[in-house]
Write a protein that holds these residues in place. Structure first.
Motif, PDB file in Angstrom:
ATOM      1  N   ARG A  53      99.095 100.513  52.674  1.00 23.40           N
ATOM      2  CA  ARG A  53      99.330  99.193  52.072  1.00 23.40           C
ATOM      3  C   ARG A  53     100.330  99.239  50.912  1.00 23.40           C
ATOM      4  O   ARG A  53      99.992  98.934  49.770  1.00 23.40           O
ATOM      5  CB  ARG A  53      97.983  98.609  51.625  1.00 23.40           C
ATOM      6  CG  ARG A  53      96.968  98.384  52.739  1.00 23.40           C
ATOM      7  CD  ARG A  53      97.407  97.329  53.746  1.00 23.40           C
ATOM      8  NE  ARG A  53      97.714  96.043  53.150  1.00 23.40           N
ATOM      9  CZ  ARG A  53      96.832  95.057  52.963  1.00 23.40           C
ATOM     10  NH1 ARG A  53      95.595  95.206  53.347  1.00 23.40           N
ATOM     11  NH2 ARG A  53      97.203  93.920  52.424  1.00 23.40           N
ATOM     12  N   ASP A  55     102.436  97.111  50.577  1.00 20.48           N
ATOM     13  CA  ASP A  55     102.588  95.715  50.143  1.00 20.48           C
ATOM     14  C   ASP A  55     101.712  95.461  48.904  1.00 20.48           C
ATOM     15  O   ASP A  55     101.840  94.426  48.258  1.00 20.48           O
ATOM     16  CB  ASP A  55     102.202  94.743  51.273  1.00 20.48           C
ATOM     17  CG  ASP A  55     100.773  94.967  51.780  1.00 20.48           C
ATOM     18  OD1 ASP A  55     100.341  96.136  51.888  1.00 20.48           O
ATOM     19  OD2 ASP A  55     100.083  93.975  52.060  1.00 20.48           O
ATOM     20  N   CYS A  56     100.847  96.403  48.582  1.00 18.23           N
ATOM     21  CA  CYS A  56      99.905  96.229  47.467  1.00 18.23           C
ATOM     22  C   CYS A  56     100.282  97.098  46.265  1.00 18.23           C
ATOM     23  O   CYS A  56      99.406  97.587  45.556  1.00 18.23           O
ATOM     24  CB  CYS A  56      98.487  96.573  47.911  1.00 18.23           C
ATOM     25  SG  CYS A  56      97.875  95.509  49.203  1.00 18.23           S
ATOM     26  N   GLY A  63     105.376  95.629  47.180  1.00 20.11           N
ATOM     27  CA  GLY A  63     106.360  95.987  48.195  1.00 20.11           C
ATOM     28  C   GLY A  63     106.972  97.347  47.912  1.00 20.11           C
ATOM     29  O   GLY A  63     106.670  97.975  46.887  1.00 20.11           O
ATOM     30  N   ASN A  93     113.549  90.988  48.652  1.00 14.71           N
ATOM     31  CA  ASN A  93     112.306  91.475  48.022  1.00 14.71           C
ATOM     32  C   ASN A  93     112.643  92.484  46.929  1.00 14.71           C
ATOM     33  O   ASN A  93     111.936  92.590  45.932  1.00 14.71           O
ATOM     34  CB  ASN A  93     111.417  92.158  49.059  1.00 14.71           C
ATOM     35  CG  ASN A  93     111.017  91.211  50.158  1.00 14.71           C
ATOM     36  OD1 ASN A  93     110.353  90.217  49.902  1.00 14.71           O
ATOM     37  ND2 ASN A  93     111.430  91.489  51.380  1.00 14.71           N
ATOM     38  N   ASP A 312     106.180  89.887  56.987  1.00 10.96           N
ATOM     39  CA  ASP A 312     107.269  88.936  56.722  1.00 10.96           C
ATOM     40  C   ASP A 312     108.238  88.882  57.904  1.00 10.96           C
ATOM     41  O   ASP A 312     108.272  89.794  58.716  1.00 10.96           O
ATOM     42  CB  ASP A 312     108.010  89.333  55.435  1.00 10.96           C
ATOM     43  CG  ASP A 312     109.002  90.453  55.704  1.00 10.96           C
ATOM     44  OD1 ASP A 312     108.568  91.600  55.848  1.00 10.96           O
ATOM     45  OD2 ASP A 312     110.201  90.165  55.819  1.00 10.96           O
ATOM     46  N   SER A 316     108.871  93.637  57.637  1.00 14.44           N
ATOM     47  CA  SER A 316     107.626  94.215  58.166  1.00 14.44           C
ATOM     48  C   SER A 316     107.216  93.566  59.492  1.00 14.44           C
ATOM     49  O   SER A 316     106.642  94.226  60.356  1.00 14.44           O
ATOM     50  CB  SER A 316     106.509  94.127  57.118  1.00 14.44           C
ATOM     51  OG  SER A 316     106.399  92.817  56.600  1.00 14.44           O
ATOM     52  N   HIS A 342     103.232  99.513  55.569  1.00 17.85           N
ATOM     53  CA  HIS A 342     103.523  98.100  55.279  1.00 17.85           C
ATOM     54  C   HIS A 342     104.340  98.042  53.997  1.00 17.85           C
ATOM     55  O   HIS A 342     103.825  98.269  52.902  1.00 17.85           O
ATOM     56  CB  HIS A 342     102.209  97.332  55.130  1.00 17.85           C
ATOM     57  CG  HIS A 342     102.390  95.834  55.033  1.00 17.85           C
ATOM     58  ND1 HIS A 342     103.580  95.246  54.658  1.00 17.85           N
ATOM     59  CD2 HIS A 342     101.529  94.815  55.264  1.00 17.85           C
ATOM     60  CE1 HIS A 342     103.429  93.925  54.662  1.00 17.85           C
ATOM     61  NE2 HIS A 342     102.197  93.643  55.027  1.00 17.85           N
ATOM     62  N   THR A 343     105.623  97.717  54.145  1.00 16.76           N
ATOM     63  CA  THR A 343     106.549  97.763  53.010  1.00 16.76           C
ATOM     64  C   THR A 343     106.603  96.443  52.244  1.00 16.76           C
ATOM     65  O   THR A 343     107.412  96.289  51.334  1.00 16.76           O
ATOM     66  CB  THR A 343     107.948  98.148  53.522  1.00 16.76           C
ATOM     67  OG1 THR A 343     108.212  97.368  54.708  1.00 16.76           O
ATOM     68  CG2 THR A 343     108.021  99.626  53.865  1.00 16.76           C
ATOM     69  N   GLY A 344     105.773  95.473  52.634  1.00 19.11           N
ATOM     70  CA  GLY A 344     105.693  94.219  51.865  1.00 19.11           C
ATOM     71  C   GLY A 344     106.528  93.107  52.462  1.00 19.11           C
ATOM     72  O   GLY A 344     106.880  93.128  53.639  1.00 19.11           O
TER      73      GLY A 344
END
Ligand SMILES: Cc1ncc(COP(=O)(O)O)c(C=O)c1O
Length: 359
Positions: A53, A55-56, A63, A93, A312, A316, A342-344
């Motif tokens: 994650r 993205d977290c 991201g 981003n 997105d 991702s 997951h790169t955000g």
């Protein structure tokens, strides 16, 4: 699985000696995609899917750029800069995370944003990341394709005349300093896999300016060099999903040169023929950068509706669509395990309201 903890590796200790400005919530979680794996296995063979994650990472929506910015901000500060300038598309981003990182680090932020995604509605230039850039206090210069270089120089001259010291960060934060963030991610992930006693055959992620893939690959090659041949053979393979370059070769060359530069910075000797580990899949690019395909939208909906995780449309979502397409083609067995990094990117979703709203 060989039990060599990253902290006791040479690559781990060289990396720990690099200047770093902490920004991210680390380690990011490594989670099983249990519902999704179950759903996919109703249709045919599918690997056990996990998700890392990134993205977290926590900074203004998180991201992959946050990890890179930890090293870039440290370098900017060491060089005495008071202003960071960087580049991206309107809904970048990277730009949003740079704006947030600068706010936290007490630096001024200059964003040169280019209108490079075709025919988007008015919302595209007002909501999502652009809104958050301004909220974090960044100064925005919007340009047309081909004009970013001149616009940046003009703005930099202006800032320098008023006494500011500008540090330039390339688009995506992708140089040998930023990419260190993804060497670090690879070591963190390796430690999590060891801790959970999970073998993993593939890592999959979105790739565009090459820093993420070059850093991960450098981390993998560095680790492989310290493990026995048998243990190194168990390391996962790394697959980057090209979401940007019309010519895949352009991305492959960037990864090669960046991975070489990161290795040099860390004093790593890469094995002969290491370039054969640059694996790319360009099948999800569709008509181009930032334009989602029907498969991208399906992938976004599937992950949201089975796991409550948001992807997105530009990065991702396309990477996940490529992974799903490979699963559908029978590229994996039930005995295999795949980690999707997951790169955000989900902060952009409001800017795609026209595309994402169900009919
Ligand atoms: C959400 C997201 N995923 C993946 C990437 C690709 O990372 P890289 O530019 O390091 O290849 C980006 C780059 O902007 C991004 O914003």
């Amino acid at each position: 699985m060989a039990n060599l903890l990253p902290s006791s590796t040479r690559i781990g200790s060289t990396l720990a000696a690099q200047p770093r400005h902490p920004l991210a919530h680390l380690p990011t979680p490594l989670e099983p995609l249990t519902q999704l794996t179950k759903t996919l296995r109703q249709q045919g063979p599918a690997p056990e899917l996990w998700i890392k994650r990134d993205d977290c990472t926590g900074l203004a929506g998180g991201g992959n750029k946050t990890r890179k910015l930890e090293y870039l901000i440290a370098d900017a500060k060491a060089k005495g800069a008071d202003t960071l300038m960087t580049f991206g598309a309107i809904q970048s981003n990277h730009a949003r995370q740079t704006a947030a990182a600068c706010a936290e680090a007490g630096l001024a932020c200059e964003l040169i944003l280019t209108r490079q995604v075709p025919s988007r509605q008015e919302d595209y230039e007002r909501t999502g990341n652009v809104l958050l850039d301004a909220l974090c206090g960044a100064h925005l210069t919007l340009t047309e394709p081909g004009s970013a270089k001149n616009a940046a120089q003009q703005r930099q001259d202006q800032l320098e005349q008023s006494g500011q010291q500008v540090y330039r960060v390339p688009a995506g934060g992708s140089n040998e300093i930023g990419a260190l963030g993804y060497v670090q991610c690879l070591l963190e992930l390796w430690e999590q896999l060891l801790d959970k006693q999970l073998d993993c055959q593939y890592l999959v992620h979105a790739s565009s300016s090459a820093g993420t893939q070059a850093g991960l690959l450098c981390g993998l090659l560095g680790l492989a060099g310290e493990l026995s041949t048998e243990a190194a053979a168990q390391l996962p393979r790394l697959l980057g999903v090209n979401v940007y370059h019309p010519q895949e070769q352009t991305l492959a060359q960037r990864i090669e040169s960046l991975c070489g530069a990161v290795a040099q910075r860390l004093g790593l000797e890469l094995p002969t023929n290491w370039q054969s580990n640059i694996l790319l899949d360009s099948s999800a690019l569709g008509t181009g950068y930032g334009v989602p395909t029907e498969q991208t939208l399906q992938a976004i909906r599937l992950l949201a509706q089975t796991q409550g995780i948001l992807l997105d449309p530009a990065y991702s979502g396309k990477a996940f669509a490529a992974l799903l397409a490979q699963i559908k083609r029978g590229a994996f067995t039930n005995a295999e395990r795949v980690v999707f990094i997951h790169t955000g990117g989900a902060m952009v979703l409001p800017a795609y309201v026209d595309t994402l709203t169900p009919p």
